[in-house]
Design an enzyme around this catalytic site. Structure first.
Site, PDB file in Angstrom:
ATOM      1  N   GLY A  55      50.065  30.836  52.575  1.00  0.00           N
ATOM      2  CA  GLY A  55      51.062  31.878  52.317  1.00  0.00           C
ATOM      3  C   GLY A  55      51.914  31.656  51.076  1.00  0.00           C
ATOM      4  O   GLY A  55      52.912  32.343  50.882  1.00  0.00           O
ATOM      5  N   TRP A  57      51.303  32.291  47.869  1.00  0.00           N
ATOM      6  CA  TRP A  57      51.336  33.461  46.971  1.00  0.00           C
ATOM      7  C   TRP A  57      52.146  34.588  47.618  1.00  0.00           C
ATOM      8  O   TRP A  57      52.908  35.283  46.945  1.00  0.00           O
ATOM      9  CB  TRP A  57      49.913  33.954  46.648  1.00  0.00           C
ATOM     10  N   ASP A  93      38.430  38.369  58.114  1.00  0.00           N
ATOM     11  CA  ASP A  93      37.651  38.306  56.876  1.00  0.00           C
ATOM     12  C   ASP A  93      37.855  39.629  56.130  1.00  0.00           C
ATOM     13  O   ASP A  93      37.571  40.698  56.683  1.00  0.00           O
ATOM     14  CB  ASP A  93      36.185  38.104  57.278  1.00  0.00           C
ATOM     15  N   ASP A 117      43.429  34.842  45.734  1.00  0.00           N
ATOM     16  CA  ASP A 117      43.245  33.426  45.415  1.00  0.00           C
ATOM     17  C   ASP A 117      42.149  32.884  46.346  1.00  0.00           C
ATOM     18  O   ASP A 117      42.038  31.679  46.557  1.00  0.00           O
ATOM     19  CB  ASP A 117      44.582  32.705  45.664  1.00  0.00           C
ATOM     20  N   LYS A 157      40.956  35.181  41.448  1.00  0.00           N
ATOM     21  CA  LYS A 157      40.444  33.858  41.062  1.00  0.00           C
ATOM     22  C   LYS A 157      38.923  33.849  41.121  1.00  0.00           C
ATOM     23  O   LYS A 157      38.331  34.449  42.012  1.00  0.00           O
ATOM     24  CB  LYS A 157      40.974  32.803  42.035  1.00  0.00           C
TER      25      LYS A 157
HETATM   26  C1  LIG Z   1      43.161  28.434  47.909  1.00  0.00           C
HETATM   27  S1  LIG Z   1      43.424  29.151  49.472  1.00  0.00           S
HETATM   28  C2  LIG Z   1      44.679  30.319  49.134  1.00  0.00           C
HETATM   29  C3  LIG Z   1      46.025  29.708  48.878  1.00  0.00           C
HETATM   30  C4  LIG Z   1      47.143  30.747  48.832  1.00  0.00           C
HETATM   31  N1  LIG Z   1      47.036  31.590  47.649  1.00  0.00           N
HETATM   32  C5  LIG Z   1      48.515  30.128  48.856  1.00  0.00           C
HETATM   33  O1  LIG Z   1      49.226  30.237  47.845  1.00  0.00           O
HETATM   34  O2  LIG Z   1      48.918  29.585  49.876  1.00  0.00           O
HETATM   35  C6  LIG Z   1      41.982  30.155  49.665  1.00  0.00           C
HETATM   36  C7  LIG Z   1      41.910  30.894  50.984  1.00  0.00           C
HETATM   37  O3  LIG Z   1      40.877  31.889  50.917  1.00  0.00           O
HETATM   38  C8  LIG Z   1      40.502  32.146  52.268  1.00  0.00           C
HETATM   39  N2  LIG Z   1      39.292  32.991  52.305  1.00  0.00           N
HETATM   40  C9  LIG Z   1      38.086  32.743  51.732  1.00  0.00           C
HETATM   41  N3  LIG Z   1      37.221  33.746  51.995  1.00  0.00           N
HETATM   42  C10 LIG Z   1      37.900  34.665  52.734  1.00  0.00           C
HETATM   43  C11 LIG Z   1      37.548  35.928  53.307  1.00  0.00           C
HETATM   44  N4  LIG Z   1      36.326  36.461  53.143  1.00  0.00           N
HETATM   45  N5  LIG Z   1      38.483  36.599  54.015  1.00  0.00           N
HETATM   46  C12 LIG Z   1      39.729  36.074  54.181  1.00  0.00           C
HETATM   47  N6  LIG Z   1      40.127  34.886  53.659  1.00  0.00           N
HETATM   48  C13 LIG Z   1      39.221  34.190  52.947  1.00  0.00           C
HETATM   49  C14 LIG Z   1      40.362  30.746  52.835  1.00  0.00           C
HETATM   50  O4  LIG Z   1      40.403  30.775  54.247  1.00  0.00           O
HETATM   51  C15 LIG Z   1      41.559  30.025  52.200  1.00  0.00           C
HETATM   52  O5  LIG Z   1      42.648  29.976  53.080  1.00  0.00           O
END
Ligand SMILES: C[S@@+](CC[C@H](N)C(=O)[O-])C[C@H]1O[C@@H](n2cnc3c(N)ncnc32)[C@H](O)[C@@H]1O
Length: 204
Positions: A55, A57, A93, A117, A157
């Site tokens: 969370g 962002w 998702d 992200d 990203k």
């Molecule tokens: C690098 S983290 C994000 C960090 C976040 N921006 C923060 O500032 O806290 C990447 C996230 O993308 C999520 N993710 C990847 N594919 C996804 C999808 N298809 N649907 C939902 N979340 C997804 C992962 O579960 C992970 O928590």
């Protein structure tokens, strides 16, 4: 994650700052730096944050939009809610139709800004991870086509590698201005790049 990763993380300036300033993740600094430079999020905006856990962002987005804005965060992992009325977390998702319907309901119209992200679960094999990242970005673009308002902004990203230039070309056909960049807080060795897209032209 091994001991080395843990020690490096402890030494990391942005990680330490996040702990001190109560941001949920060091990733917050990437959005802060990108938004300071590119002015993506304004007061009162409706923002959709894809791949948002834990969370960090969303926290920055909430600060930027203020009380009159809205932040909808989506992640497969649970996101601890913020104690405000204008934040909604969806556990799921974002490529899933049901999840997208929920985004639509909560938005009650279009989004001003979509930020992603999202990272695929990493295999450690560079080419596979890069492909999975590109696939995720394609899905982010689908969400933007569905929910982003004309003139809206997208920040996404992606792991750099084959297909990156084609992706930029595709985004340039849908947005007025597109720039790929790496904020100072992004780790040097990481293949991640951020693509800043401003002025959505709308779906053709
Ligand atoms: C690098 S983290 C994000 C960090 C976040 N921006 C923060 O500032 O806290 C990447 C996230 O993308 C999520 N993710 C990847 N594919 C996804 C999808 N298809 N649907 C939902 N979340 C997804 C992962 O579960 C992970 O928590």
């Amino acid at each position: 994650m091994g001991r080395r990763w843990y020690l490096e993380r402890k030494r990391d300036y942005y990680y330490k700052s996040a702990k001190k300033q109560k941001y949920r993740s060091r990733a917050s600094y990437k959005l802060l730096q990108l938004d300071n430079r590119f002015k993506l999020i304004r007061k009162g905006d409706k923002v959709v944050d894809l791949g948002a856990a834990p969370g960090g962002w969303s926290q920055v987005a909430l600060e930027k939009v203020g009380d009159d804005g809205l932040v909808i965060a989506v992640d497969i992992k649970p996101i601890k809610p913020f104690p405000v009325d204008n934040f909604h977390a969806i556990k799921g998702d974002f490529t899933d139709e049901k999840v997208q319907e929920k985004i639509g309901e909560l938005l009650g119209g279009k989004a001003d800004v979509i930020i992603s992200d999202a990272s695929p679960s990493l295999s450690g094999i560079k080419n596979i991870d890069q492909l999975r990242s590109l696939e995720l970005v394609e899905n982010v673009i689908k969400v933007a086509d569905r929910f982003l308002k004309k003139g809206g902004n997208l920040l996404v990203k992606v792991f750099q590698g084959p297909g990156f230039n084609e992706l930029l070309k595709k985004l340039r056909s849908s947005f007025m201005r597109v720039k790929s960049t790496k904020p100072a807080s992004s780790r040097k060795g990481s293949p991640e790049m951020y693509i800043v897209c401003k002025g959505f032209k709308g779906v053709k």
